[in-house]
Design a protein around this motif. Structure first.
Motif, PDB file in Angstrom:
ATOM      1  N   CYS A   1       3.068   3.276  10.196  1.00  0.00           N
ATOM      2  CA  CYS A   1       2.317   3.890   8.537  1.00  0.00           C
ATOM      3  C   CYS A   1       4.421   4.231   7.803  1.00  0.00           C
ATOM      4  O   CYS A   1       4.555   5.407   8.601  1.00  0.00           O
TER       5      CYS A   1
ATOM      6  N   CYS B   1      -1.116  -0.069   7.211  1.00  0.00           N
ATOM      7  CA  CYS B   1      -2.066  -0.053   7.458  1.00  0.00           C
ATOM      8  C   CYS B   1      -3.288  -0.889   7.559  1.00  0.00           C
ATOM      9  O   CYS B   1      -4.272  -0.942   8.408  1.00  0.00           O
TER      10      CYS B   1
ATOM     11  N   CYS C   1      -1.352   6.586   5.291  1.00  0.00           N
ATOM     12  CA  CYS C   1      -2.158   6.115   4.482  1.00  0.00           C
ATOM     13  C   CYS C   1      -3.334   5.451   4.298  1.00  0.00           C
ATOM     14  O   CYS C   1      -4.304   5.267   3.505  1.00  0.00           O
ATOM     15  N   GLY C   2      -3.522   4.973   5.258  1.00  0.00           N
ATOM     16  CA  GLY C   2      -4.689   3.615   4.843  1.00  0.00           C
ATOM     17  C   GLY C   2      -4.918   2.793   3.951  1.00  0.00           C
ATOM     18  O   GLY C   2      -5.479   1.751   4.050  1.00  0.00           O
ATOM     19  N   VAL C   3      -3.733   2.273   3.186  1.00  0.00           N
ATOM     20  CA  VAL C   3      -3.552   1.162   1.952  1.00  0.00           C
ATOM     21  C   VAL C   3      -1.944   0.492   2.104  1.00  0.00           C
ATOM     22  O   VAL C   3      -2.275  -0.416   1.505  1.00  0.00           O
ATOM     23  N   CYS C   4      -0.760   0.862   3.042  1.00  0.00           N
ATOM     24  CA  CYS C   4       0.450   0.368   2.681  1.00  0.00           C
ATOM     25  C   CYS C   4      -0.277  -0.965   4.555  1.00  0.00           C
ATOM     26  O   CYS C   4      -0.896  -1.598   4.379  1.00  0.00           O
TER      27      CYS C   4
HETATM   28 ZN   LIG Z   1       0.015   2.605   5.502  1.00  0.00          ZN
END
Ligand SMILES: [Zn+2]
Length: 346
Positions: free
Chosen positions: A108, A100, A94-97
Motif C-alpha cells: 500500500c 489492500c 489505507c484498506g481501500v487501494c
Molecule cells: Zn492501501
C-alpha cells in the motif's frame, strides 16, 4: 504515563525516559497496557533519522508490542475483552487501494509501521486500531517478553521464505549473519519447511547456538571471507536454492554466487549499505531470481503466529531490560552483541 521518547535524531543519548500524555482510546480503537516491547534494527534507523521520513516530535519508537487490553473504544466488535493478553500487528495501511483489497497491505502507498511512521510502544500504554490487536490464545505458553519478540521478525521471515522464495522440502537455504531476529526466525521457518540450512556469522559462539537450533553447518565469514566458495564445496559444487541476505553491500555479490542455477536471493534490508554490485551475466545465465520483501500482510502475520502460539516456532529473547534503560539496549543492538531479541519492560 511514562515513555522513552526522543526530541531530536541522534545517538542513543537522545533517548529520554519521561512523562508523556496518556493516549485517548477513540472510535474503533483499543487501549493496550504494554507489558513488553521488543527492539528491531528499524528502531536504530528511525532514531538516527531516515531521509524523507518526517516525524512529529517527540517520537516514540517500538514496533513489537505485547500487553493486555485495558479499554475498548466505541465500535470495537467482538473477539476482544478487557484483560486479554494480546500482541499488536505493527502494519497500518489505507484498506481501500488495489493492494489492500488484494490482501497485500505491505504494498500500500500509505503503508506505515508502528514506531516508525506512528508513535510506538516504548511506553506504558498505546491506543491502536482494533483490527491490529491480535489475541494470544490461552493455550500458548509464551510470556509477554517472548510474545513481544514475535510479530515483526516472524512476519518478515515468513513472507521472505514462503510466499516470496517459495521454499519447499529438500531445499538448501543459506542465511547470512545469524543472530538477528529475522535471521533466527528464517532458520526456524526453513527447518519446519523441511529445508537444510547453512548459516554464516563472524562469531563462533553464534554459529554454535544456531547449530543447536537446527542449522546443519555454520560458516565463520571472518575466517572465511569468501564464504561462497565454502558454500560451493559444502554442496558438492551445486550451490544453494535460497539465500536470505539482509546485509546488502558487504555480502551481496557472494550471496548471488552461492546460489545454484534457478536459485532465489531474497532481501529485506541492507544493514551494511544499499549500493551492491550485481553481475548481470550471473543473473541471466544461472536464471537467478532477486526478490525484495518488506514486512508482511495481515493474513501472513496471523498465519505465522499460529505456529508461534503452538510452539513450532520459538521467539528467541536475548535479554530483558527496563524501559528506562532503552539507551543501553540500543547500544547493545548497535554493537550486534545479541543473539535473539532485546526486550524492554515498561
Ligand atoms: Zn492501501
Amino acid at each position: 504515563m511514562k515513555a522513552t521518547v526522543f526530541h531530536e535524531h541522534g545517538t542513543p543519548d537522545v533517548l529520554k525516559y519521561e512523562d508523556f500524555p496518556d493516549p485517548d482510546v477513540g472510535m474503533k480503537k483499543v487501549l493496550v497496557d504494554i507489558k513488553a516491547v521488543a527492539l528491531n534494527h528499524l528502531d536504530l534507523f528511525v532514531r538516527r533519522g531516515i531521509p524523507g521520513l518526517k516525524l512529529e516530535m517527540p517520537h516514540i519508537l517500538g514496533s513489537d508490542i505485547a500487553g493486555v487490553v485495558k479499554e475498548m473504544g466505541d465500535g470495537v466488535s467482538a473477539g476482544l475483552e478487557i484483560g486479554q493478553k494480546v500482541v499488536i500487528d505493527p502494519g497500518g495501511s489505507c484498506g481501500v487501494c488495489e493492494y489492500c483489497v488484494r490482501g497485500e497491505e505491505s504494498l500500500c502507498a500509505d503503508y506505515g509501521i508502528l514506531g516508525e511512521h506512528y508513535r510506538g510502544g516504548y511506553a506504558d500504554f498505546i491506543s491502536v486500531d482494533a483490527q491490529n490487536v491480535i489475541p494470544v490464545p490461552e493455550y500458548s505458553e509464551l510470556d509477554f517478553n517472548q510474545a513481544a519478540a514475535a510479530p515483526l521478525t516472524f512476519m518478515t521471515a515468513w513472507r521472505m521464505l514462503v510466499p516470496k522464495a517459495r521454499i519447499k522440502p529438500g531445499d538448501s537455504v543459506l542465511i547470512i549473519g545469524i543472530g538477528g531476529g529475522v535471521a533466527l526466525a528464517a532458520l526456524q521457518i526453513a527447518k519446519i519447511a523441511g529445508a537444510q540450512v547453512i548459516v554464516t556469522s563472524s562469531s563462533d559462539e553464534k554459529l554454535e547456538k544456531a547449530l543447536e537450533l537446527g542449522a546443519s553447518i555454520g560458516v565463520n565469514h571472518s575466517n572465511n571471507p569468501d564464504f561462497h566458495k565454502e558454500v560451493f564445496s559444502l554442496t558438492n559444487r551445486r550451490g544453494v536454492d535460497i539465500v536470505v541476505d539482509s546485509v546488502g553491500e558487504a555480502t551481496w555479490e557472494k550471496s548471488l554466487r552461492s546460489l545454484t542455477k534457478g536459485g532465489r536471493l531474497v532481501t529485506c534490508g541492507a544493514t551494511s549499505g544499499p549500493k551492491a554490485m550485481t553481475n548481470v551475466n550471473l543473473v541471466f545465465w544461472k536464471q537467478l531470481e532477486i526478490l525484495g520483501s518488506t514486512m508482511g500482510s495481515r493474513s501472513e502475520l496471523r498465519e505465522v503466529l499460529k505456529l508461534v502460539w503452538n510452539g513450532k516456532l520459538k521467539p528467541i529473547v536475548d535479554r530483558v531490560l527496563p524501559l528506562s534503560e532503552a539507551k543501553q539496549a540500543h547500544e547493545i543492538l548497535e554493537k550486534g552483541e545479541q543473539f535473539g531479541k532485546l526486550v524492554l519492560n515498561p
